[in-house]
Enzyme design. Sequence first.
Site, mmCIF file in Angstrom:
data_model
loop_
_atom_site.group_PDB
_atom_site.id
_atom_site.type_symbol
_atom_site.label_atom_id
_atom_site.label_comp_id
_atom_site.label_asym_id
_atom_site.label_seq_id
_atom_site.Cartn_x
_atom_site.Cartn_y
_atom_site.Cartn_z
ATOM 1 N N GLU A 1 0.841 -1.204 0.000
ATOM 2 C CA GLU A 1 0.000 0.000 0.000
ATOM 3 C C GLU A 1 0.872 1.250 0.000
ATOM 4 O O GLU A 1 1.786 1.370 0.810
ATOM 5 C CB GLU A 1 -0.924 -0.001 1.223
ATOM 6 C CG GLU A 1 -1.787 1.241 1.365
ATOM 7 C CD GLU A 1 -2.612 1.527 0.119
ATOM 8 O OE1 GLU A 1 -2.419 2.614 -0.445
ATOM 9 O OE2 GLU A 1 -3.421 0.663 -0.281
ATOM 10 N N LYS B 1 -20.901 8.333 3.964
ATOM 11 C CA LYS B 1 -22.096 7.928 4.717
ATOM 12 C C LYS B 1 -22.135 8.577 6.098
ATOM 13 O O LYS B 1 -23.216 8.786 6.668
ATOM 14 C CB LYS B 1 -22.164 6.407 4.830
ATOM 15 C CG LYS B 1 -22.814 5.733 3.619
ATOM 16 C CD LYS B 1 -22.176 6.187 2.334
ATOM 17 C CE LYS B 1 -22.747 5.619 1.082
ATOM 18 N NZ LYS B 1 -22.009 6.075 -0.124
ATOM 19 N N CYS C 1 -12.765 3.264 -0.176
ATOM 20 C CA CYS C 1 -13.992 3.087 0.600
ATOM 21 C C CYS C 1 -13.858 3.614 2.024
ATOM 22 O O CYS C 1 -14.665 4.421 2.479
ATOM 23 C CB CYS C 1 -14.393 1.621 0.625
ATOM 24 S SG CYS C 1 -15.934 1.332 1.522
ATOM 25 N N GLU D 1 -27.310 16.105 -15.577
ATOM 26 C CA GLU D 1 -27.024 14.733 -16.026
ATOM 27 C C GLU D 1 -27.072 14.673 -17.553
ATOM 28 O O GLU D 1 -28.030 15.150 -18.169
ATOM 29 C CB GLU D 1 -28.041 13.765 -15.427
ATOM 30 C CG GLU D 1 -28.022 12.357 -15.996
ATOM 31 C CD GLU D 1 -26.672 11.669 -15.886
ATOM 32 O OE1 GLU D 1 -26.211 11.097 -16.890
ATOM 33 O OE2 GLU D 1 -26.069 11.712 -14.781
ATOM 34 N N HIS E 1 -44.844 -7.060 11.914
ATOM 35 C CA HIS E 1 -45.671 -5.856 11.813
ATOM 36 C C HIS E 1 -45.569 -5.044 13.102
ATOM 37 O O HIS E 1 -45.568 -5.616 14.200
ATOM 38 C CB HIS E 1 -47.134 -6.257 11.578
ATOM 39 C CG HIS E 1 -48.078 -5.103 11.579
ATOM 40 N ND1 HIS E 1 -48.201 -4.253 10.496
ATOM 41 C CD2 HIS E 1 -48.930 -4.644 12.532
ATOM 42 C CE1 HIS E 1 -49.107 -3.326 10.786
ATOM 43 N NE2 HIS E 1 -49.569 -3.543 12.021
ATOM 44 N N ALA F 1 -18.082 -1.295 -3.472
ATOM 45 C CA ALA F 1 -17.221 -1.847 -2.429
ATOM 46 C C ALA F 1 -17.577 -3.292 -2.107
ATOM 47 O O ALA F 1 -16.682 -4.135 -1.928
ATOM 48 C CB ALA F 1 -17.317 -0.990 -1.169
#
Length: 460
Positions: free
Chosen positions: A34, A52, A43, A197, A438, A314
């Site tokens: 690395e 996130k 990620c 877009e 439920h 990911a």
Amino acid sequence: MGDPYDVAVVGAGTGGYATALRAAQLGRRVALIERDERLGGTCLIRGCIPAKALLRSAEVMDTVSRASEWGVKAAGEPDWSAIRRFEDGIVDKNVKGLTGLVKTRGIDVVRGSARLLPGPALEVDGRRIEAADVVLATGSFPRLLPGTEVSDHVLTSDEALWLDRIPESAIVIGAGAVGLEFASMYRSFGADVTVIEALPRLAPLEDEEVSKEIARAYRKRGITTAAGALVRSIVDTGEAAEVTYEVGEASTSVTADICLIAVGRGPVTDGLGLEEAGVTLTEKGYVAVDDLLRTTADHVWAVGDAASTPLQLAHVSFDEGYAVAERIAGEDVPPIEYVNVPKVTYCTPEMASVGLTEAQARERGIEIETAKLDFRGIGKANIVGEGGFVKVVAVANGGPVLGVHMIGPHVTDLIAEAMLITNWEATALEAAAMHHPHPTLSEGVGEAMLKLAGKPLPSA
């Protein structure tokens, strides 16, 4: 150097560390190369996890803003420095956990930039590393539009994740998962947002009905959207970003605090000596692999974003890494069926899908039937205060479910059940026979299956 390694993995992102950890678990001597200071790759360090974390803060901001709907008096405003501390803390926690796990598994971490040599072998900053098998997991980088470069007001997701302020306004170019998530986050924090877009609809890889619903939801949130738009220029004026785009014959210019370019990611394959070592690259620079993730060089494999597989996700990288480690160990692992890999987007409202869209199924000449369940018919969704739908695509006359497409509250979690249904080729009737507690949002999946099976509840 001593004895050669059994497996040398280039890149410690999701695909790389998954390969290394599984190979070590299977008794192989592993080197993990690395060049970054920390393990984790895109990620953990500059992608899924920090994004996130920011989206969680945005979700809390939305809840506070809507508190009166649940009978709670509340007010608040985003504290960017505190949000950034939360983001940093989440990243640090995940990186430390991964680093500790790699150490516990006895994996040798080699710091530096690698170059592939025939054999196979690697050269890492002048050091030669021999290995029986080499796995390329070098990842990807955010693409820019031709003629653009990163500046104070023109960013990619890498820079946007660590911006020193909340922008007052933002232009987002690209309405895939990354673009839609950032647009959603900026709007939650109070920014004026425009999404541009090039393809005819937002979320162009999703089912067309999901695309229409996200466009409607964004308009309702006050986000300006333009699909089928051709960007003509992006200019950093020194004080803002100015973007000119065309839809048909109409030209529009918009100015904002920042312009985020989110038009996809490219593979990190330059300067690695791949072709010289016998590894073929595609026209777009991805490592060419077969369905078992083998490259054109013996005992050289590729996983994750750098490989020429259909999805840059990911969880796909993770699964590919596990599969390659097991194949190297001699196990018979079948190819991944990429069409049945779930896709998730953490905007508001959330989107999630797995399997074929209605259009894809029809293009394949399959006779199908579909059913759509409105979340507003589900008690828990009304308590949460969000709408949306679950759409099911299945082979006609009671055949297996081919795809499930959702937009609404927490569908990124609900998609796991849909993934099992499509991968196990269950029929709607078989899936409907499963019990859903439920009141839960999971009832949306169950009632959609009941509807397609011809046994709809009144709410369906």
